[in-house]
Enzyme design. Structure first.
Site, PDB file in Angstrom:
ATOM      1  N   ARG A  28      -0.182   9.378  10.563  1.00 36.95           N
ATOM      2  CA  ARG A  28      -0.119   8.039  11.175  1.00 36.95           C
ATOM      3  C   ARG A  28       1.270   7.722  11.715  1.00 36.95           C
ATOM      4  O   ARG A  28       1.698   6.564  11.676  1.00 36.95           O
ATOM      5  CB  ARG A  28      -0.556   6.952  10.191  1.00 36.95           C
ATOM      6  CG  ARG A  28      -2.008   7.021   9.790  1.00 36.95           C
ATOM      7  CD  ARG A  28      -2.893   6.299  10.792  1.00 36.95           C
ATOM      8  NE  ARG A  28      -4.302   6.594  10.513  1.00 36.95           N
ATOM      9  CZ  ARG A  28      -5.130   5.772   9.877  1.00 36.95           C
ATOM     10  NH1 ARG A  28      -4.708   4.604   9.486  1.00 36.95           N
ATOM     11  NH2 ARG A  28      -6.372   6.110   9.675  1.00 36.95           N
ATOM     12  N   ARG A  32       1.201   1.064  13.282  1.00 39.99           N
ATOM     13  CA  ARG A  32       1.626  -0.345  13.328  1.00 39.99           C
ATOM     14  C   ARG A  32       3.002  -0.625  12.749  1.00 39.99           C
ATOM     15  O   ARG A  32       3.542  -1.701  12.963  1.00 39.99           O
ATOM     16  CB  ARG A  32       0.570  -1.211  12.630  1.00 39.99           C
ATOM     17  CG  ARG A  32      -0.631  -1.482  13.524  1.00 39.99           C
ATOM     18  CD  ARG A  32      -1.744  -2.159  12.749  1.00 39.99           C
ATOM     19  NE  ARG A  32      -2.278  -1.246  11.749  1.00 39.99           N
ATOM     20  CZ  ARG A  32      -3.214  -1.569  10.855  1.00 39.99           C
ATOM     21  NH1 ARG A  32      -3.684  -2.790  10.815  1.00 39.99           N
ATOM     22  NH2 ARG A  32      -3.661  -0.678  10.006  1.00 39.99           N
ATOM     23  N   ARG A  41      -0.209  -1.328  21.950  1.00 40.41           N
ATOM     24  CA  ARG A  41      -1.559  -1.689  21.508  1.00 40.41           C
ATOM     25  C   ARG A  41      -1.944  -3.057  22.098  1.00 40.41           C
ATOM     26  O   ARG A  41      -3.086  -3.239  22.538  1.00 40.41           O
ATOM     27  CB  ARG A  41      -1.608  -1.730  19.987  1.00 40.41           C
ATOM     28  CG  ARG A  41      -2.995  -1.913  19.406  1.00 40.41           C
ATOM     29  CD  ARG A  41      -2.867  -1.802  17.895  1.00 40.41           C
ATOM     30  NE  ARG A  41      -4.097  -1.975  17.184  1.00 40.41           N
ATOM     31  CZ  ARG A  41      -4.639  -3.146  16.873  1.00 40.41           C
ATOM     32  NH1 ARG A  41      -4.074  -4.259  17.276  1.00 40.41           N
ATOM     33  NH2 ARG A  41      -5.760  -3.204  16.179  1.00 40.41           N
ATOM     34  N   ASP A  78      -9.094   8.644  16.888  1.00 39.00           N
ATOM     35  CA  ASP A  78      -9.574   8.293  15.551  1.00 39.00           C
ATOM     36  C   ASP A  78     -10.764   9.167  15.182  1.00 39.00           C
ATOM     37  O   ASP A  78     -11.516   9.601  16.065  1.00 39.00           O
ATOM     38  CB  ASP A  78      -9.971   6.811  15.470  1.00 39.00           C
ATOM     39  CG  ASP A  78     -10.088   6.360  14.013  1.00 39.00           C
ATOM     40  OD1 ASP A  78      -9.047   6.092  13.405  1.00 39.00           O
ATOM     41  OD2 ASP A  78     -11.220   6.332  13.497  1.00 39.00           O
ATOM     42  N   TYR A 155     -18.850   7.026   6.714  1.00 39.27           N
ATOM     43  CA  TYR A 155     -18.760   5.847   7.591  1.00 39.27           C
ATOM     44  C   TYR A 155     -20.080   5.616   8.346  1.00 39.27           C
ATOM     45  O   TYR A 155     -20.497   4.483   8.555  1.00 39.27           O
ATOM     46  CB  TYR A 155     -17.613   6.007   8.590  1.00 39.27           C
ATOM     47  CG  TYR A 155     -16.247   5.914   7.950  1.00 39.27           C
ATOM     48  CD1 TYR A 155     -15.629   4.682   7.757  1.00 39.27           C
ATOM     49  CD2 TYR A 155     -15.580   7.049   7.503  1.00 39.27           C
ATOM     50  CE1 TYR A 155     -14.383   4.590   7.158  1.00 39.27           C
ATOM     51  CE2 TYR A 155     -14.337   6.975   6.901  1.00 39.27           C
ATOM     52  CZ  TYR A 155     -13.740   5.742   6.730  1.00 39.27           C
ATOM     53  OH  TYR A 155     -12.521   5.645   6.121  1.00 39.27           O
TER      54      TYR A 155
HETATM   55  O1  1CP Z   1      -0.750   9.080  14.001  1.00 38.16           O
HETATM   56  C1  1CP Z   1      -1.804   9.655  13.642  1.00 38.16           C
HETATM   57  O2  1CP Z   1      -1.976  10.075  12.501  1.00 38.16           O
HETATM   58  C2  1CP Z   1      -2.852   9.920  14.701  1.00 38.16           C
HETATM   59  C3  1CP Z   1      -3.919   9.007  14.849  1.00 38.16           C
HETATM   60  C4  1CP Z   1      -4.950   8.759  13.773  1.00 38.16           C
HETATM   61  C5  1CP Z   1      -5.569   9.640  12.867  1.00 38.16           C
HETATM   62  C6  1CP Z   1      -5.253  11.090  12.598  1.00 38.16           C
HETATM   63  C7  1CP Z   1      -5.543   7.494  13.602  1.00 38.16           C
HETATM   64  C8  1CP Z   1      -5.169   6.284  14.342  1.00 38.16           C
HETATM   65  N1  1CP Z   1      -6.558   7.626  12.693  1.00 38.16           N
HETATM   66  C9  1CP Z   1      -6.589   8.901  12.208  1.00 38.16           C
HETATM   67  C10 1CP Z   1      -7.515   9.476  11.240  1.00 38.16           C
HETATM   68  C11 1CP Z   1      -8.405   8.599  10.461  1.00 38.16           C
HETATM   69  N2  1CP Z   1      -9.058   7.452  10.853  1.00 38.16           N
HETATM   70  C12 1CP Z   1      -8.784   8.870   9.131  1.00 38.16           C
HETATM   71  C13 1CP Z   1      -8.375  10.100   8.372  1.00 38.16           C
HETATM   72  C14 1CP Z   1      -7.008  10.013   7.820  1.00 38.16           C
HETATM   73  C15 1CP Z   1      -6.805   8.972   6.759  1.00 38.16           C
HETATM   74  O3  1CP Z   1      -7.406   9.102   5.681  1.00 38.16           O
HETATM   75  O4  1CP Z   1      -6.004   8.051   7.003  1.00 38.16           O
HETATM   76  C16 1CP Z   1      -9.653   7.841   8.703  1.00 38.16           C
HETATM   77  C17 1CP Z   1     -10.311   7.709   7.344  1.00 38.16           C
HETATM   78  C18 1CP Z   1      -9.824   6.955   9.803  1.00 38.16           C
HETATM   79  C19 1CP Z   1     -10.698   5.765   9.839  1.00 38.16           C
HETATM   80  C20 1CP Z   1      -9.916   4.562  10.158  1.00 38.16           C
HETATM   81  N3  1CP Z   1      -9.447   4.263  11.402  1.00 38.16           N
HETATM   82  C21 1CP Z   1      -9.438   3.582   9.265  1.00 38.16           C
HETATM   83  C22 1CP Z   1      -9.650   3.564   7.757  1.00 38.16           C
HETATM   84  C23 1CP Z   1     -10.752   2.672   7.394  1.00 38.16           C
HETATM   85  C24 1CP Z   1     -10.986   2.613   5.895  1.00 38.16           C
HETATM   86  O5  1CP Z   1     -11.921   3.232   5.419  1.00 38.16           O
HETATM   87  O6  1CP Z   1     -10.192   1.958   5.228  1.00 38.16           O
HETATM   88  C25 1CP Z   1      -8.699   2.651  10.015  1.00 38.16           C
HETATM   89  C26 1CP Z   1      -8.032   1.400   9.540  1.00 38.16           C
HETATM   90  C27 1CP Z   1      -8.693   3.121  11.358  1.00 38.16           C
HETATM   91  C28 1CP Z   1      -7.985   2.540  12.520  1.00 38.16           C
HETATM   92  C29 1CP Z   1      -6.781   3.299  12.951  1.00 38.16           C
HETATM   93  N4  1CP Z   1      -6.807   4.622  13.345  1.00 38.16           N
HETATM   94  C30 1CP Z   1      -5.543   5.005  13.763  1.00 38.16           C
HETATM   95  C31 1CP Z   1      -4.686   3.858  13.616  1.00 38.16           C
HETATM   96  C32 1CP Z   1      -3.225   3.818  13.996  1.00 38.16           C
HETATM   97  C33 1CP Z   1      -5.471   2.811  13.108  1.00 38.16           C
HETATM   98  C34 1CP Z   1      -4.998   1.386  12.846  1.00 38.16           C
HETATM   99  C35 1CP Z   1      -5.535   0.598  13.990  1.00 38.16           C
HETATM  100  C36 1CP Z   1      -4.651  -0.462  14.541  1.00 38.16           C
HETATM  101  O7  1CP Z   1      -3.756  -0.204  15.353  1.00 38.16           O
HETATM  102  O8  1CP Z   1      -4.951  -1.613  14.177  1.00 38.16           O
END
Ligand code: 1CP
Length: 347
Positions: A28, A32, A41, A78, A155
């Site tokens: 990540r 944010r 964003r 994502d 999911y």
């Molecule tokens: O920087 C990076 O790592 C690249 C981008 C990336 C990756 C690899 C994002 C952007 N998401 C992911 C993978 C991802 N997404 C995973 C696997 C890794 C982990 O466990 O963190 C999972 C479970 C998700 C699902 C997801 N997407 C969640 C989690 C939901 C939950 O179950 O709690 C969330 C909050 C997101 C949104 C998201 N994806 C990425 C970002 C930066 C965000 C936040 C969104 C925003 O800007 O508001």
């Protein structure tokens, strides 16, 4: 050394080389906690519009590279784009997280789009990869990724993130045939998605099994190890030179033998295990990645320095890529990221 493939430190570690200083990137890293991410964003409008806008998605991928000079960039996208490409509805509720239409029976699985159809939705992601390969510094490795089938299925079944993956376990127990059909469909789609990212220029791919920890015993073998092995074998058959990173988060003793059981080149470790245990039980099988607790990016100071040094030291006798044990959180201080990198690179 900047001679393409062989000079990049991440690729050297993934090939099994023990380097004097571990290469570093951060889960990540585009996110944010960075003001420039929040600005882009806002410009995109919302999270999914950012993912599907190749220029802006490439921009946020590049932001942490410019700011910190990480050794790898990870494609901004994502794991939930694959369900969307298979026909699930997907939206994000501000302050809460993702929401999807749910799959509760075989009819729901049958209603999914065929695997070949995913590219219609995912083409902008491949364009992001192409832009990144043009714009990244020569020494920076580009990592593509997808969610592991089990994690993506949790999911698709629950329609949201769940603390214990209860709905997915209930579906598995109540209708194992439909559950396995869903996993097979996600596995096939994931192979095509990762292959398309590689065709567009991804140099490494990572499979995120964030919820692997809730699978135990035979279920861990069948639904975490086997799909990861299938995806890795399919990628290696088409692209033998592309390294694969597996991340069976919170697998515990499931980490033991994970390299050999799946064929991945590197196993990413979460921060529930000590680096000493990881070195003696997992790094013996190949390259490892990890595993500083993300909370240090919030708290910083001497504990961050001490723990980063301890991790570098514990993994110093084998191939290692420094990373966090999970993604950086929005409340992290960007200065602490700089301190982590400085500590890893300069001791
Ligand atoms: O920087 C990076 O790592 C690249 C981008 C990336 C990756 C690899 C994002 C952007 N998401 C992911 C993978 C991802 N997404 C995973 C696997 C890794 C982990 O466990 O963190 C999972 C479970 C998700 C699902 C997801 N997407 C969640 C989690 C939901 C939950 O179950 O709690 C969330 C909050 C997101 C949104 C998201 N994806 C990425 C970002 C930066 C965000 C936040 C969104 C925003 O800007 O508001």
């Amino acid at each position: 050394m900047k001679d393409g493939g062989t000079g990049k430190t991440i690729l050297r570690a993934l090939a099994g080389e023990t380097l004097p200083t571990p290469p570093i990137w951060m889960m990540r890293q585009a996110g944010r906690y960075l003001p420039e991410y929040r600005a882009t964003r806002a410009q995109a409008g919302d999270f999914l519009s950012l993912c599907y806008n190749p220029e802006l998605a490439a921009e946020v991928t590049l932001q942490p590279i410019r700011r910190y000079g990480f050794d790898a960039a990870i494609l901004f996208a994502d794991i939930l784009l694959v369900p969307q490409a298979l026909g699930a509805d997907l939206w994000f509720v501000t302050g809460e997280g993702p929401r999807l239409s749910t799959i509760t029976d075989q009819a729901g699985v049958d209603a999914l789009k065929p695997v070949d159809a995913i590219h219609e939705t995912l083409n902008p992601i491949y364009e992001t990869v192409r832009i990144l390969r043009r714009e990244l510094p020569e020494e920076t490795t580009l990592i593509g990724f997808a969610g592991a089938p089990w994690t993506v299925a949790t999911y698709m079944i629950a329609g949201r993130g769940t603390p214990d993956q209860g709905p997915a376990h209930a579906f598995m127990q109540g209708n194992v045939a439909a559950f396995e059909a869903l996993l097979a469909q996600i596995t096939a789609a994931t192979i095509e998605y990762l292959a398309a990212q590689i065709e567009a220029g991804a140099e490494v791919v990572k499979i995120f099994d964030s919820w692997a920890g809730s699978l135990k015993g035979a279920a861990f073998q069948k639904y975490a190890v086997a799909p990861c092995a299938e995806i890795t074998a399919a990628i290696k058959a088409r692209y033998p030179h592309i390294p694969v990173i597996g991340f069976p988060r919170e697998a515990g003793d499931g980490y033991i033998g994970f390299h050999a059981a799946t064929g991945v080149d590197c196993v990413a470790l979460d921060n529930s295990i000590s680096p000493e245990w990881g070195a003696s039980h997992v790094q013996t099988g190949g390259c490892v990645q990890g595993n500083l607790a993300s909370s240090h990016m919030v708290t910083g100071g001497q504990p961050l320095i001490d723990e980063a040094r301890a991790i570098v030291q514990a993994f110093s006798k084998g191939p290692h890529i420094f990373n966090l044990g999970h993604g950086i959180t929005p409340d992290a201080d960007p200065e602490n990221v700089a301190l982590m990198i400085e500590t890893v690179r300069n001791g």
